[in-house]
Motif scaffolding. Structure first.
Motif, PDB file in Angstrom:
ATOM      1  N   GLU A 279       1.065  -1.508   0.137  1.00  0.00           N
ATOM      2  CA  GLU A 279      -0.237   0.109  -0.164  1.00  0.00           C
ATOM      3  C   GLU A 279       0.859   1.127   0.130  1.00  0.00           C
ATOM      4  O   GLU A 279       0.687   1.874  -0.771  1.00  0.00           O
ATOM      5  CB  GLU A 279      -0.860   0.048   1.134  1.00  0.00           C
ATOM      6  N   ALA A 280       1.711   1.678   0.832  1.00  0.00           N
ATOM      7  CA  ALA A 280       3.451   2.503   0.681  1.00  0.00           C
ATOM      8  C   ALA A 280       3.892   2.869  -0.436  1.00  0.00           C
ATOM      9  O   ALA A 280       3.176   4.174  -0.764  1.00  0.00           O
ATOM     10  CB  ALA A 280       3.918   1.731   1.637  1.00  0.00           C
ATOM     11  N   HIS A 281       3.259   1.707  -1.415  1.00  0.00           N
ATOM     12  CA  HIS A 281       4.612   2.343  -2.224  1.00  0.00           C
ATOM     13  C   HIS A 281       2.738   2.358  -4.219  1.00  0.00           C
ATOM     14  O   HIS A 281       3.844   1.939  -5.287  1.00  0.00           O
ATOM     15  CB  HIS A 281       5.539   0.928  -2.671  1.00  0.00           C
ATOM     16  N   GLY A 282       1.833   1.992  -3.334  1.00  0.00           N
ATOM     17  CA  GLY A 282       0.464   1.998  -4.526  1.00  0.00           C
ATOM     18  C   GLY A 282       1.217   0.502  -5.074  1.00  0.00           C
ATOM     19  O   GLY A 282       0.505   1.042  -6.401  1.00  0.00           O
ATOM     20  N   PHE A 283       1.637  -0.061  -4.655  1.00  0.00           N
ATOM     21  CA  PHE A 283       1.690  -1.460  -5.737  1.00  0.00           C
ATOM     22  C   PHE A 283      -0.640  -2.098  -6.189  1.00  0.00           C
ATOM     23  O   PHE A 283      -0.949  -1.740  -5.788  1.00  0.00           O
ATOM     24  CB  PHE A 283       2.217  -2.846  -5.246  1.00  0.00           C
ATOM     25  N   ALA A 284      -0.436  -2.122  -7.375  1.00  0.00           N
ATOM     26  CA  ALA A 284      -1.045  -2.596  -7.896  1.00  0.00           C
ATOM     27  C   ALA A 284      -1.002  -4.523  -8.941  1.00  0.00           C
ATOM     28  O   ALA A 284       0.673  -4.206  -9.590  1.00  0.00           O
ATOM     29  CB  ALA A 284      -1.975  -1.954  -8.913  1.00  0.00           C
ATOM     30  N   GLU A 285      -1.399  -4.945  -9.069  1.00  0.00           N
ATOM     31  CA  GLU A 285      -1.819  -6.633  -9.950  1.00  0.00           C
ATOM     32  C   GLU A 285      -0.806  -6.136 -11.153  1.00  0.00           C
ATOM     33  O   GLU A 285      -1.262  -5.290 -11.639  1.00  0.00           O
ATOM     34  CB  GLU A 285      -2.958  -6.967 -10.110  1.00  0.00           C
ATOM     35  N   ASP A 286       0.441  -6.926 -11.452  1.00  0.00           N
ATOM     36  CA  ASP A 286       1.568  -6.748 -12.453  1.00  0.00           C
ATOM     37  C   ASP A 286       1.363  -5.672 -12.488  1.00  0.00           C
ATOM     38  O   ASP A 286       2.505  -5.379 -13.754  1.00  0.00           O
ATOM     39  CB  ASP A 286       0.140  -6.822 -13.751  1.00  0.00           C
ATOM     40  N   ASP A 287       2.727  -5.086 -11.430  1.00  0.00           N
ATOM     41  CA  ASP A 287       3.124  -3.898 -11.056  1.00  0.00           C
ATOM     42  C   ASP A 287       4.858  -4.750 -11.531  1.00  0.00           C
ATOM     43  O   ASP A 287       4.513  -6.095 -10.658  1.00  0.00           O
ATOM     44  CB  ASP A 287       2.934  -3.012 -10.169  1.00  0.00           C
ATOM     45  N   TRP A 288       6.112  -4.054 -11.427  1.00  0.00           N
ATOM     46  CA  TRP A 288       6.925  -4.072 -11.071  1.00  0.00           C
ATOM     47  C   TRP A 288       7.924  -3.247 -10.863  1.00  0.00           C
ATOM     48  O   TRP A 288       7.244  -2.628  -9.923  1.00  0.00           O
ATOM     49  CB  TRP A 288       7.883  -4.967 -12.880  1.00  0.00           C
ATOM     50  N   ALA A 289       8.511  -3.648  -9.616  1.00  0.00           N
ATOM     51  CA  ALA A 289       9.260  -3.452  -8.703  1.00  0.00           C
ATOM     52  C   ALA A 289      10.896  -3.595  -8.915  1.00  0.00           C
ATOM     53  O   ALA A 289      11.251  -4.262  -9.353  1.00  0.00           O
ATOM     54  CB  ALA A 289       9.339  -3.774  -7.371  1.00  0.00           C
ATOM     55  N   ARG A 290      11.313  -2.299  -8.253  1.00  0.00           N
ATOM     56  CA  ARG A 290      12.804  -2.399  -8.752  1.00  0.00           C
ATOM     57  C   ARG A 290      13.361  -2.449  -7.174  1.00  0.00           C
ATOM     58  O   ARG A 290      13.010  -2.074  -6.060  1.00  0.00           O
ATOM     59  CB  ARG A 290      13.875  -1.374  -9.312  1.00  0.00           C
ATOM     60  N   VAL A 291      14.090  -3.577  -6.897  1.00  0.00           N
ATOM     61  CA  VAL A 291      14.991  -4.237  -5.548  1.00  0.00           C
ATOM     62  C   VAL A 291      16.388  -4.108  -5.848  1.00  0.00           C
ATOM     63  O   VAL A 291      17.276  -4.426  -6.268  1.00  0.00           O
ATOM     64  CB  VAL A 291      14.479  -5.553  -5.514  1.00  0.00           C
TER      65      VAL A 291
ATOM     66  N   GLY B  56      23.684  -5.153  -5.114  1.00  0.00           N
ATOM     67  CA  GLY B  56      23.013  -4.583  -6.749  1.00  0.00           C
ATOM     68  C   GLY B  56      21.966  -4.721  -7.009  1.00  0.00           C
ATOM     69  O   GLY B  56      20.754  -3.845  -6.002  1.00  0.00           O
ATOM     70  N   GLU B  57      20.772  -4.468  -7.808  1.00  0.00           N
ATOM     71  CA  GLU B  57      19.645  -4.234  -8.272  1.00  0.00           C
ATOM     72  C   GLU B  57      18.565  -5.013  -8.970  1.00  0.00           C
ATOM     73  O   GLU B  57      19.611  -5.368 -10.293  1.00  0.00           O
ATOM     74  CB  GLU B  57      19.488  -2.392  -8.122  1.00  0.00           C
ATOM     75  N   ILE B  58      17.285  -5.562  -8.707  1.00  0.00           N
ATOM     76  CA  ILE B  58      17.466  -6.491 -10.095  1.00  0.00           C
ATOM     77  C   ILE B  58      15.627  -5.428 -10.069  1.00  0.00           C
ATOM     78  O   ILE B  58      15.360  -4.917  -9.086  1.00  0.00           O
ATOM     79  CB  ILE B  58      16.650  -7.459  -8.756  1.00  0.00           C
ATOM     80  N   THR B  59      15.325  -6.014 -11.338  1.00  0.00           N
ATOM     81  CA  THR B  59      13.732  -5.765 -11.463  1.00  0.00           C
ATOM     82  C   THR B  59      12.643  -6.601 -11.910  1.00  0.00           C
ATOM     83  O   THR B  59      13.444  -7.121 -12.864  1.00  0.00           O
ATOM     84  CB  THR B  59      13.692  -4.066 -12.729  1.00  0.00           C
ATOM     85  N   VAL B  60      11.655  -7.079 -11.169  1.00  0.00           N
ATOM     86  CA  VAL B  60      10.705  -7.963 -11.026  1.00  0.00           C
ATOM     87  C   VAL B  60       9.348  -8.069 -10.880  1.00  0.00           C
ATOM     88  O   VAL B  60       9.227  -6.940 -10.279  1.00  0.00           O
ATOM     89  CB  VAL B  60      11.516  -8.772 -10.135  1.00  0.00           C
ATOM     90  N   PRO B  61       9.038  -8.226 -11.083  1.00  0.00           N
ATOM     91  CA  PRO B  61       7.143  -8.978 -11.220  1.00  0.00           C
ATOM     92  C   PRO B  61       7.049  -8.813  -9.618  1.00  0.00           C
ATOM     93  O   PRO B  61       7.449  -9.385  -8.903  1.00  0.00           O
ATOM     94  CB  PRO B  61       6.378  -9.789 -12.434  1.00  0.00           C
TER      95      PRO B  61
ATOM     96  N   LYS C 290       8.388   1.036  -6.864  1.00  0.00           N
ATOM     97  CA  LYS C 290       7.809   1.143  -7.733  1.00  0.00           C
ATOM     98  C   LYS C 290       8.708   1.567  -9.417  1.00  0.00           C
ATOM     99  O   LYS C 290       8.994   2.385  -9.271  1.00  0.00           O
ATOM    100  CB  LYS C 290       5.937   1.447  -7.894  1.00  0.00           C
ATOM    101  N   VAL C 291       8.488   0.465 -10.302  1.00  0.00           N
ATOM    102  CA  VAL C 291       8.886   0.759 -11.805  1.00  0.00           C
ATOM    103  C   VAL C 291       7.486   0.600 -12.666  1.00  0.00           C
ATOM    104  O   VAL C 291       6.547  -0.191 -12.348  1.00  0.00           O
ATOM    105  CB  VAL C 291      10.445   0.830 -12.142  1.00  0.00           C
ATOM    106  N   GLU C 292       8.189   1.346 -13.764  1.00  0.00           N
ATOM    107  CA  GLU C 292       7.274   0.860 -15.409  1.00  0.00           C
ATOM    108  C   GLU C 292       6.559  -1.261 -15.227  1.00  0.00           C
ATOM    109  O   GLU C 292       8.393  -1.315 -15.438  1.00  0.00           O
ATOM    110  CB  GLU C 292       8.081   1.261 -16.613  1.00  0.00           C
ATOM    111  N   ALA C 293       5.834  -1.231 -15.754  1.00  0.00           N
ATOM    112  CA  ALA C 293       6.556  -2.296 -16.144  1.00  0.00           C
ATOM    113  C   ALA C 293       7.365  -3.038 -17.216  1.00  0.00           C
ATOM    114  O   ALA C 293       7.150  -2.325 -18.149  1.00  0.00           O
ATOM    115  CB  ALA C 293       5.106  -2.739 -16.860  1.00  0.00           C
TER     116      ALA C 293
END
Ligand SMILES: Nc1nc2c(c(=O)[nH]1)N[C@H]1C(S)=C(S)[C@@H](COP(=O)(O)OP(=O)(O)OC[C@H]3O[C@@H](n4cnc5c(=O)[nH]c(N)nc54)[C@H](O)[C@@H]3O)O[C@H]1N2
Ligand SMILES: Nc1nc2c(c(=O)[nH]1)N[C@H]1C(S)=C(S)[C@@H](COP(=O)(O)OP(=O)(O)OC[C@H]3O[C@@H](n4cnc5c(=O)[nH]c(N)nc54)[C@H](O)[C@@H]3O)O[C@H]1N2
Ligand code: SF4
Ligand code: SF4
Ligand code: SF4
Ligand code: SF4
Ligand code: SF4
Ligand SMILES: [Mo]
Lengths: 291, 244, 929
Positions: C803-815, C820-825, C903-906
């Motif tokens: 909720e804090a990041h405003g995620f919704a289904e099918d969103d992606w994130a940078r972790v 290092g970093e990964i970008t994942v569903p 949160k990042v672009e899909a």
């Protein structure tokens, strides 16, 4: 439900074909010679084409004849019988018209009834399904019949009848859209009842059973955007009902006018039929939390 | 034969315990393995090693999350296969008679040599229990391992469905739900076994046992021997040794 | 017309033939019935008679057939022809392949055997592979235990002579409360599930302590969503509560543990060690006589509260420590993420089950002090734990704490409690110590791995005290690294620290992908070259059966058969498959022949050993002693009369001890592929002290004379390392490690924050992986059935973060992590610790591997968390980068990982994405069948 283009195309066309046959059988138009050949040919072509095409959809079309065996219980089987009987019963009528002879109206009338029965059977294949609440209602056969009759009326140039049918169709469409939107909820099936876990609390899907696809998801879970829906609903009512009615009402039924009206009607019919599938939600979607 | 037979006294089916199922998917692949070489055509896998694999399975295991009003959220694993409904709509819609319910034990089957693959029965089933095989073009569904449960070539104890035999937690039970004294019927009675989507009026034979209530037990808190901070360690030790 | 239905053959023939062997889709090693139809494997089901699985199979086992038909199977030996990592290979003959291997290895053995490093991954023949390495003479051997479970195994063995893990199990039939700490699946895959099923059927209580409430934790009756890395604190708090209320089993502690042993208080080199008699036996005070006597004196009642000359008992030390307010529930609640009230309730529930509902069996038994007991009284509380506690840098101490808790309750080896599986119990002193003394042309001086009891057992070179092993196992950095440090082999070999090696030989370990930390860096290390253009790790020999990611990074591939096509031996000398009531071992045998030019790797090793002339593998005349692995299994004797298999020895009737029997394998096959020997009823509990068990164990050949022992609540070996750090040993740690050794090598369990936490608030979330029950590491993805179940993996995010990041289904994130970093569903999960994210392990695949199409979801959406994890911790200002491992055992701290998320672009593809590797095998057919 997945709106397979072939199914949309051929239910629409065969519906129109049987509608045309019904009206021809009833003598709504009484062409002779070449005109009769064209009229009846169009009716047969649409009806038979639709039926044939529906067999493409089968996993094992070579066994299609077996589908005639269960007419006691199965609407699909009944549809098959009704269609074949219609085509057989109207054949002498058509032949007679082409050859310039006239058979007693009884032949045409019973054939017409059979044609409408065929359309009714087709509709009942959908309407009987509790699993698809949007379809599971008397409005489904009414819609199918109104489409058939409107189409038939346009193609036979029966403006007055056509206007009435088209307007009724518009009303029915409008109402079916509205009713359909609440149908699923009204049925009472939820992810809670589907899983039986509803009593514990709010249920949502955590992880699907498979990340790969399956037949169920391809066939029965389909998403269509809201905007898209409302646009198509307008197209459906406008093109299937209002525009053809206006044309029939205000423009003399010249062949090209009828052709234009029929074409416009078809556009609406396709839109409506596409929505009929695309908007229909199968309860199995509940298991995938995909409503 | 598309008409439903008169209700049978014997109603074979499964009872699935949602309190015990850990969601391991063993029943999924055991079912696939048995049925891939058994009843009817093999269960195909399209694009098996490609970007969108899509195969036929007769049993699938979902995972749901439930948020109770006043307790921590829970995960519940949920196997789903044919429920062998008494009032099976998948049977009556079938135009060919391929889909039928057995008169003697209520098992719902597809006679694959008569099936035209129209898909209507799958549409009629509320539970997603039927999958049309893309390769064979025939409808596939759980057979309740009809080719195991009566199979004279199998030892007596193995005459149970493949999924039941393999389930490591014993969450799947097989038996006669028509007999109120059978082990499965008693389990259903004791644990409040229920039907899925009763509003579909399919009268499923299979039953699900609900998860038991979760959370802390009512236990009286532990009473300290004495106030260790006040009396010191030695006092505590003395008191402890009194118990010895 | 009446109702008609088709005729149905309900008794079809199932198959032509059933062959019984052992599954190998994981380390659980269940018995399987392999059905063959027209000579082909047609169906696999569980073997009902088998001790491990009793007929059931898991999802992997039941789809083993897909493993055999997998298009990813290698076809013939491969020699690299392009640059390493390019995937360019040519298929060669076995003669060429073995010739090449001998050309590489023979000179090493003659001149510098340590320049061969042989490490194995999912190896189930470690007693054999280690024997081979020992014969070769290299000190550089270990299996994967160092990154897997050594904390659990070593903590259990040092504490009580066996751990949860594979050495013991709950008394599933009698336990009333079962508490599971940090387990998603474990090696005992089916036994745990069968056990849980039994508990459920009886309505016994199951509690899950785990940040994530899936799988076993989902069926648990209650759930403690603990903050990762804090279990030690929770356990010590439970101990605090139990002690305070006196809810511990004093009689049990007095008799069977070192609680009554006296600890030297005087400053000096003995401080903190036990008082001992001249024979070295720990001393206790007898309550009856008041005398100071050896702990095993017949007829005594050891006094846990004694004080002699100011020296107090272990029990007093313990009680004093854990009664301190630091361990009160209030003091730990926030850190653990669990309410103080909930901790109290848990303690109360444990005490209630243990002491209000004892299990009593009317089975007389006699203990090692000669005392006869009429009944067996048990405390029906059991624990099971695995990587959730062991894969942290405080894992060893946490695992110790849990074992100690169980002992305090008196629930180890009592009815309803935790039970050892033969050949355990086996205390640390009964295991070998590590050996690392190597000489050109000679075997190593003893087994590589073992249990040090003090600094004298470290694997340091005698001359300069530098690490003798390439993985720096058994050094001051991780003195008790009983399983080695496989995760450090490649980084150390690449850095030439402690020395350069020549050949890295790997078996069954996907080290360029999911089994390494810092995957991208490892790939770079494997391809990195010197100034002179040579690879820094000059030669890599690898045995795999499939086209895994690792294949592309080797120079010579020795393709293995699948598990249905070779001989294997699941031996008591190795990781046992016994259950508490019986000893058991098993075989695999070729139930079907390979259709390609592949060979069982163990047989290849036997062949290589013959060609290299490794002493135990050749006769005096220098001829190969064993034809192949099957021949070795039957004829090898570790000690006279004791070989890899215990059953059907001698004339076919001897069990445990007996001469080799040439027909042994046939007898195993006739017996269903396994052999099982019942533990006598009177020997079934109290095994470490039960004379009947001790005698049985000797008869079985587990050891050569009875060796009763007491549990080590206080672990003296650890104290010896502390003493060294305090200056009291001739071997001295480097100064930079002194304080850490003093702090971490506490002989009583302690808790300290996991090292990963040091990165601070910038990385507020914990990131974990779990094993999916239906996948085995990387190798399930080639399985057409399993990959439909898990073809990709989202990162599960708890509600608060979602909720804090405003995620919704099918969103992606940078972790992002410090590494290092990964970008994942992403996906939402509520039943999750609010500061934890997690994903399934090892679903992500490199493009082009495993004979999957390059756009397979495993390669586009699937991802590894490994990119975020480093084998080294961030630099801390002292110029040093410490290992991301437990400071005691070197266990890789996979679960210390801290991250932040945004949160990042899909995306079209999970990042980082690596270029495709050309497949060494032809592309798969589109559809199956
Ligand atoms: N992020 C993260 N990473 C982890 C872990 C974690 O929890 N989180 N866990 C770690 C742990 S505990 C472990 S044990 C490792 C496991 O990691 P690995 O030991 O690397 O396990 P697998 O990926 O299964 O790789 C084993 C290799 O063996 C090959 N293989 C399979 N069958 C055979 C056979 O019959 N013969 C031969 N010769 N080869 C075969 C496979 O093809 C595969 O390439 O992963 C570690 N990595
Ligand atoms: N199906 C299948 N079975 C396997 C394997 C496989 O790949 N697939 N791999 C095998 C191997 S090599 C191994 S090592 C074992 C490992 O078996 P497990 O020990 O079950 O390993 P993981 O799946 O890594 O599960 C670790 C669990 O610990 C939890 N956890 C993480 N950190 C903490 C913590 O700080 N505290 C607590 N209480 N819990 C925590 C995680 O949420 C997860 O549930 O499984 C073996 N069995
Ligand atoms: S095998 Fe049993 S425990 Fe596993 S998913 Fe199926 S029903 Fe659940
Ligand atoms: S579950 Fe579906 S397929 Fe099975 S009997 Fe009921 S309606 Fe038919
Ligand atoms: S798919 Fe086969 S079984 Fe199903 S309704 Fe059609 S013909 Fe009947
Ligand atoms: S009963 Fe047989 S067919 Fe049905 S789900 Fe179980 S294994 Fe599959
Ligand atoms: S747990 Fe599963 S994969 Fe592992 S050995 Fe047993 S059946 Fe095979
Ligand atoms: Mo592991």
């Amino acid at each position: 439900m997945h709106p397979a283009p072939s199914v949309v195309l051929f239910t629409v066309l065969s519906g129109m074909g049987f509608g045309l046959l019904a009206l021809l059988g009833l003598g709504a138009a009484q062409p002779h010679g070449l005109a009769a050949f064209l009229h009846w040919g169009l009716g047969y072509g649409l009806a038979v084409g639709g039926l044939m095409a529906s067999t493409f959809h089968l996993g094992n079309p070579q066994r299609a004849l077996r589908a005639f065996t269960q007419w006691r219980t199965s609407w699909l089987s009944r549809e098959g019988w009704a269609a074949v009987l219609t085509l057989l019963m109207l054949a002498p009528v058509a032949l007679a018209a082409i050859l310039g002879a006239v058979l007693p109206p009884f032949f045409g009338a019973t054939g017409a009834v059979m044609a409408l029965l065929t359309v009714y059977c087709t509709a009942m294949i959908y309407a009987q399904l509790r699993t698809v609440p949007r379809w599971n209602h008397w409005i489904t056969p009414v819609l199918f019949l109104l489409f058939a009759l409107t189409g038939g009326a346009i193609l036979t140039g029966r403006s007055g009848f056509g206007v009435i049918m088209a307007i009724l169709l518009g009303v029915a469409l409008y109402w079916s859209f509205r009713r359909g939107d609440g149908a699923f909820a009204a049925k009472g099936a939820t992810i809670g009842t589907a899983t039986g876990l509803g009593a514990l609390g709010e249920v949502r899907q955590f992880a699907p059973p498979h990340t790969g696809g399956n037949y169920l998801m391809k066939e029965m879970i389909y998403h269509v955007g809201r905007k898209h829906v409302s646009r198509l609903r307008i197209v459906a009512i406008l093109c299937a009902s209002l525009l053809p009615a206006a044309i029939l009402l205000f423009v003399p039924p010249l062949p090209w006018v009828l052709a234009v009206a029929a074409a416009i009607h078809l556009v609406g019919a396709f839109a409506a039929r596409w929505l009929f599938f695309a908007e229909a939600e199968h309860v199995v979607g509940l298991y995938y939390d995909a409503r | 034969m598309t008409a439903l037979p008169p209700p049978s006294a014997k109603k074979l089916g499964l009872v699935i315990d949602l309190d015990t199922c850990v969601g391991c998917h063993a029943c999924v692949t055991a079912c696939k393995g048995w049925n891939d070489q058994g009843y009817g055509a093999p269960l195909s896998d399209m694009e098996a090693y490609g970007s969108a694999p899509c195969g036929t399975f007769l049993n699938r295991v979902h995972s749901y999350e439930v948020q109770p009003e006043d307790a921590a959220p829970q995960i519940i694993n949920f196997p789903r296969s044919c429920l062998h409904c008494d009032n099976a709509p998948c049977v009556t819609v079938c135009p060919t008679g391929a889909s039928y319910k057995r008169a003697e034990d209520g098992i719902v089957l597809v006679n694959e040599s008569a099936c035209i693959g129209c898909g209507l029965c799958a549409w009629a089933c509320p539970y997603g229990a039927r999958e049309l095989d893309a390769e064979a073009g025939v409808m596939k569904k759980c057979t309740l391992c009809v080719d195991r449960i009566y199979n004279d070539n199998l030892p007596e104890e193995d005459r149970v469905p493949a999924c039941v035999r393999t389930c490591p937690t014993g969450a799947r039970h097989f038996g006669d739900l028509g007999d109120p004294d059978s082990a499965v019927s008693r389990l259903v009675a004791e644990r409040g076994g229920y039907d899925l989507m009763p509003e579909m009026e399919t009268k499923p034979v299979n039953k699900y046992l609900p998860p038991r209530k979760k959370g802390a037990v009512e236990a009286s808190p532990l009473a300290p021997l004495l106030d260790v901070q006040a009396t010191g360690f030695a006092g505590w030790l003395d008191r402890l040794l009194e118990k010895f | 017309m009446g109702y008609q239905q088709p005729e149905l053959d309900t008794s079809p023939k199932v198959s032509d033939e059933v062959r019984k062997t052992t599954c190998y889709m994981c380390a659980c090693r269940c018995g399987i019935n392999v059905h063959l139809t027209s000579g082909k494997v047609s169906y696999i089901e569980g073997n009902r008679d088998h001790p491990i699985n009793k007929g059931v199979l898991c999802a992997k086992g039941a789809s083993g057939i897909m493993q055999v038909t997998a298009p990813s199977r290698l076809r013939a030996p491969l020699r690299r022809v392009g640059p390493r990592g390019s995937g360019a290979f040519e298929e060669i003959s076995w003669d060429e392949a073995l010739g090449l291997a001998v050309r590489w290895l023979a000179p090493l053995r003659a001149k510098a055997p340590e320049k061969l490093a042989f490490f194995t991954g999912r190896d189930q023949s470690q007693s054999f592979t280690s024997y081979w390495a020992q014969a070769f003479g290299t000190p550089n051997y270990a299996a994967h235990g160092g990154f897997c479970s050594v904390n659990m195994a070593a903590a259990g063995i040092y504490t009580m002579g066996g751990a949860f893990w594979e050495f013991g199990q709950p008394d599933w039939d009698r336990t009333k409360l079962f508490i599971l700490f940090g387990v998603a699946e474990d090696h005992d895959s089916n036994p745990i599930k069968i056990g849980l099923g039994k508990l459920k059927a009886r309505g016994a209580r199951v509690i899950g302590v785990n940040p994530v409430r899936s799988g076993y934790n989902a069926v648990a009756d209650d759930w403690y969503g603990i903050t990762p890395g804090t279990d030690g604190l929770l356990i010590l708090s439970l101990i605090h509560e139990l002690l305070k209320a006196g809810k511990i089993d004093l009689d049990y502690l007095a008799r069977w543990t070192n609680a009554p042993c006296l600890i030297e208080e005087a400053e000096g080199e003995e401080k903190g060690l036990m008082l001992r008699d001249i024979l070295g036996k720990p001393l206790v005070v007898d309550r009856l006589s008041g005398n100071l006597v050896p702990f095993d004196t017949p007829g005594i009642r050891p006094d846990i509260a004694a004080v002699r000359n100011g020296n107090r008992t272990v029990f007093q030390h313990m009680a004093e420590r854990y009664l301190a307010p630091d361990y009160a529930p209030e003091a730990v609640a926030e850190r653990c993420g669990i309410d103080a009230g909930r901790i109290r309730a848990l303690a109360a529930e444990i005490a209630h089950a243990a002491f209000d509902e004892p299990v009593v069996l009317d089975r007389p038994w006699t203990d090692f002090r000669g005392e006869r007991h009429e009944r067996m009284i048990g405390r029906p509380v059991t624990f099971h734990a695995m990587r959730g506690i062991s894969a942290h840098s405080n894992g060893f101490q946490t695992a110790r704490a849990l074992h100690v808790l169980q002992i305090l309750l008196g629930s180890v080896e009592t009815p309803g409690g935790f039970r050892f599986k033969p050949p355990y119990p086996k205390p640390a002193f009964a295991h070998p110590t590590p050996h690392s003394y190597f000489m050109p042309g000679r075997p190593l001086d003893g087994p590589h791995l073992g249990f040090p009891h003090g600094p004298e057992h470290l694997a340091l070179k005698l001359d300069d005290q530098t690490p003798a092993r390439i993985d720096k196992g058994f050094t001051w950095e991780n003195p008790l690294s009983a399983h080695g440090l496989m995760h450090m082999v490649i980084p150390n070999a690449h850095a030439g620290d402690p020395y350069r090696i020549d050949t890295l030989m790997l078996y069954m370990a996907n080290m360029s992908w999911n089994s390494s930390m810092n995957t991208a860096a490892v790939m770079a290390m494997l391809t990195d070259k010197d100034e002179d253009g040579e690879y820094k790790i000059p030669r890599i020999i690898y045995s795999d059966a499939y086209a895994s990611e690792m294949v592309a990074y080797a120079d010579l591939i020795l393709p293995d058969t699948t598990y249905l096509e070779r001989h294997d031996c699941i031996s008591l000398l190795d990781r046992p498959i016994c259950e508490a009531d019986h000893a058991a071992d098993a075989i695999r045998w070729p139930v079907t022949e390979p259709d390609r030019d592949v060979r069982g790797f163990q047989s290849v090793l036997v062949d290589l050993a013959g060609r290299l002339g490794l002493p135990p593998f050749v006769t005096k005349e220098g001829k190969p002693r064993y034809r192949d692995y099957a021949d070795y299994i039957v004829n090898h004797e570790r000690r006279p009369g004791v070989g890899p298999l215990m059953g059907f020895r001698g004339d076919g009737t001897a069990v445990g001890r007996g001469a080799p029997n040439p027909a042994q394998i046939e007898r195993y096959i006739e017996n269903g592929g396994f052999f099982q020997a019942e533990v006598p009823e009177g020997a079934a509990f109290f095994k470490p002290w039960n004379a009947a068990y001790q005698d049985w164990a000797v008869a079985m050949g587990f050891y050569d004379q009875p060796q009763p022992y007491i549990f080590q609540l206080y672990a003296e070996p650890m104290r010896r390392f502390q003493l060294a750090a305090e200056g009291y040993h001739e071997r001295q740690p480097p100064d930079r490690l002194r304080d850490r050794i003093k702090a971490t090598m506490d002989p009583l369990p302690i808790w300290y924050p996991p090292f990963g936490d040091e990165v601070g608030a910038e990385y507020p979330l914990h990131a974990l992986t779990q094993r999916p029950m239906a996948m085995y590491h990387s190798w399930g993805s080639q399985n057409a059935w399993l990959r439909q179940i898990h073809g990709m993996n989202p990162l599960y995010v708890p509600t608060k973060v979602w909720e804090a990041h405003g995620f919704a289904e099918d969103d992606w994130a940078r972790v992002t992590s410090p590494n290092g970093e990964i970008t994942v569903p992403v996906a939402h999960m509520a039943a999750l610790n609010e500061n934890t994210v997690w994903t399934w392990n090892a679903i992500g695949k490199r493009k082009g591997t495993w004979a999957l199409s390059p756009d397979a979801p495993e390669a586009t959406e699937g991802f590894l968390l490994n990119h975020l994890i480093s084998e080294l911790l961030p630099e801390k200002g002292d110029g040093q980068r410490w290992l991301n491992s437990d400071p005691i055992t070197g266990q890789a701290a996979w679960f210390d990982l801290r991250v932040r998320i945004e949160k990042v672009e899909a995306q079209a593809e999970a990042q980082p994405a690596f270029g495709p590797i050309p497949s060494p095998v032809p592309p798969a057919k589109r559809n199956r069948p």
